[in-house]
Design an enzyme around this catalytic site. Sequence first.
Site, PDB file in Angstrom:
ATOM      1  CE1 TYR A   1      -2.307   3.520   1.765  1.00 26.55           C
ATOM      2  CE2 TYR A   1      -3.984   2.201   0.657  1.00 26.55           C
ATOM      3  CZ  TYR A   1      -3.565   3.401   1.202  1.00 26.55           C
ATOM      4  OH  TYR A   1      -4.397   4.483   1.172  1.00 26.55           O
TER       5      TYR A   1
ATOM      6  CB  ILE B   1       2.721  12.408  12.075  1.00 24.40           C
ATOM      7  CG1 ILE B   1       2.961  10.923  12.357  1.00 24.40           C
ATOM      8  CG2 ILE B   1       2.052  13.065  13.259  1.00 24.40           C
ATOM      9  CD1 ILE B   1       3.879  10.689  13.542  1.00 24.40           C
TER      10      ILE B   1
ATOM     11  CE  LYS C   1       3.366   5.135  11.868  1.00 25.55           C
ATOM     12  NZ  LYS C   1       2.420   4.029  11.699  1.00 25.55           N
TER      13      LYS C   1
ATOM     14  NE  ARG D   1      -5.825   8.185  12.649  1.00 24.61           N
ATOM     15  CZ  ARG D   1      -4.764   8.848  13.106  1.00 24.61           C
ATOM     16  NH1 ARG D   1      -4.701  10.155  12.971  1.00 24.61           N
ATOM     17  NH2 ARG D   1      -3.782   8.210  13.704  1.00 24.61           N
TER      18      ARG D   1
ATOM     19  CD  GLU E   1      -2.178   3.118  17.381  1.00 23.79           C
ATOM     20  OE1 GLU E   1      -2.132   2.576  16.262  1.00 23.79           O
ATOM     21  OE2 GLU E   1      -2.238   4.356  17.532  1.00 23.79           O
TER      22      GLU E   1
ATOM     23  CE  LYS F   1       5.336   3.228   7.747  1.00 31.39           C
ATOM     24  NZ  LYS F   1       4.308   2.197   7.848  1.00 31.39           N
TER      25      LYS F   1
ATOM     26  CB  CYS G   1       7.642 -43.263  10.141  1.00 32.63           C
ATOM     27  SG  CYS G   1       6.000 -42.916  10.840  1.00 32.63           S
TER      28      CYS G   1
ATOM     29  CB  CYS H   1       7.468 -41.119  13.575  1.00 29.17           C
ATOM     30  SG  CYS H   1       7.537 -39.774  12.386  1.00 29.17           S
TER      31      CYS H   1
END
Length: 693
Positions: A48, A95, A133, A154, A190, A331, A428, A449
């Site tokens: 995105y 921001i 963030k 928001r 958040e 980021k 097995c 096994c």
Amino acid sequence: MTQAPLFQPAPAPSDEARARAEELRRLLHHHAHLYYVLDAPQIPDAEYDRLFHELQAIEAAHPELLTPDSPTQRVLGKVLDGFTPVRHAVPMLSIRTETDTSSAGALAFDARVRRELGLAEDAPPVEYACELKFDGLAINLRYEHGTLVQAATRGDGEQGEDVTQNIRTIAQIPLRLIGDAPAVLEVRGEVYMRRDAFERLNERQREAGEKTFVNPRNAAAGAVRQLDPAIAAKRPLSFFAYGLGQVQGWDQPGTHSGVLDALAAFGLPVSNERRVAQGAEGLIAFHQDIAARRDQLPFDIDGVVYKVNDLALQRQLGFVTREPRWAVAHKYPAQEQVTAVQAIDVQVGRTGKLTPVARLAPVFVGGVTVTNATLHNLFELRRKGVRIGDQVIVRRAGDVIPEVVGRVTGDRPAYVPNFRMPRHCPVCSSTVVREKGEVDHRCSGGLFCAAQRKQALLHFAQRRAMDIEGLGEKLVDQLVDAGIIRTLPELYTLGLAKLSALERMADKSAANLLAALERSKSTTLPRFLYALGIRHVGEATAKDLARHFGSLDRLMDASVEQLLQVGDVGPVVAQSIRTFFDQAHNREVVEQLRAAGIHWPEGEPSAVAQLPLAGLTFVLTGTLPTLTRDEAKERIEALGGKAAGSVSKKTHYVVAGEEAGSKLAKAQELGVTILDEAGLLALLERAAAGEPL
């Protein structure tokens, strides 16, 4: 000679640029609707962001292509139907994002701030507040005179949705602030979901055969937007405060860091991962420090946030295009990416669980190159609609195993059949089984096994099974990895020379292990049955089986109908036992262990029925004064009683010691007889003497 004009007009946009801008706007609106409104993203964040920045670049080169409805011109999101709209007293603006994940991103932000403030090169460094963030859902909490009166999302920045009832279910959010609160205090923060809570939630969803969530962010957003607050209350949500909206009647601090300290003093959760830093060097140090510890954080972040700390300087810097000049999000590499499924293999785990694994075209995600990702189980794979050749979203966050969270929608170029789980173990060749109501397929060859070899050895050696002291995880790893042990019976062929040659294995340790192996040969039938690791056969069931059948041979030959005659053995357990002994190699391992010298006293079928405590169920809770839990259980079972783990209407006695908890309370609620240690010993003495209880 004609002089060229000093200023050349910008070239008109090509038809290709115009068409591409229109296509990007359409794609971004579509995916924003899926993400913000429907909580059903089809592409990862990184994809995105790439489309968004491509549109920004076209609009910067050709301003005439900029339209009022461009996604670059507004905060994305819409109010969902079913919630009351809320107009924010102070807009909740986004921001700016700095996508350069290197230190250059911090340098660029500091340079912009200094330029806007008109600072000389030799001026002191700017002081910044550095935060995480968080990867969740932004919320505005409105407190009036210290009481929470409203919570809103928001939305589009100007208008959100009222989610007060759901937010009130988050225990971290105080319904009333501590101390002398302002007349009006709007707290921005958040709502998020911890990684461990997210994994548990998805595991419950898988077990229930329900849709799993793509990532913690979308799980949190979906919970907040539930119309039924009872459902939201079941979702493990958390909250961090990071800023302010409208404020009335408060002489607030002069710095952003001071505001966060004040919010914490009011009783609001504020992350401890924050710092006041000086200049660009301080920003870089914070970014690098968090990057190094990002995987150890208990929640997802996709970057850090830098804010000019002085609020007066924030006001001086102001805003540009609805974004503050005084803040930026820096980021980190994306934790979700798109790649192709090249094959789907099956992995057999230590416990025999078969897991479909996507083999991927290599993709860099979450800081590493990923080539394999789990698909969890067949039902999860089918729900996600993943087939070989598909483009899929891969997620890696923290220490979580990379997983395919969904396919990128679009037509397949050709028909690809659905993946099917194998009928026989790929390691097995034992029969693969899936019990009724279960989602997992499992290999039934636990003793044989190779994939389950280490787990089988560790289970076999544990104290409650064969009690082979000294045979721990590190030694089992060495024995199996070196090819010294391939099957359980080979434990009893180990010699001093082989063991002493192993790393960190002295002659004395080797001799002690050989002595423990020799002692383990003399055991009991219940311990041996438990040691075999038959699915659903724990200690209590092993004892019930041994008492009922009296010998291993009778048990191995018992039909499902005969197994169902054992107390507390239902259809699932009976079929599991039958499937185990129907595997020829499992029977072969049992015979080899007996040939190695493992033995136990044989008994008569159902001999326990004649013991004085037969048919009575005891539950032990708390700490007894002199007896250990195991000693008490052994005394009860020696007289025919059963020691259970939980209290029910079928419980006859609860033996309670110090710090007895919920089991004691349950017993009191049901009217079950409660004994202390003295009462238990007296009852055992009467039972052994044949006296009435």
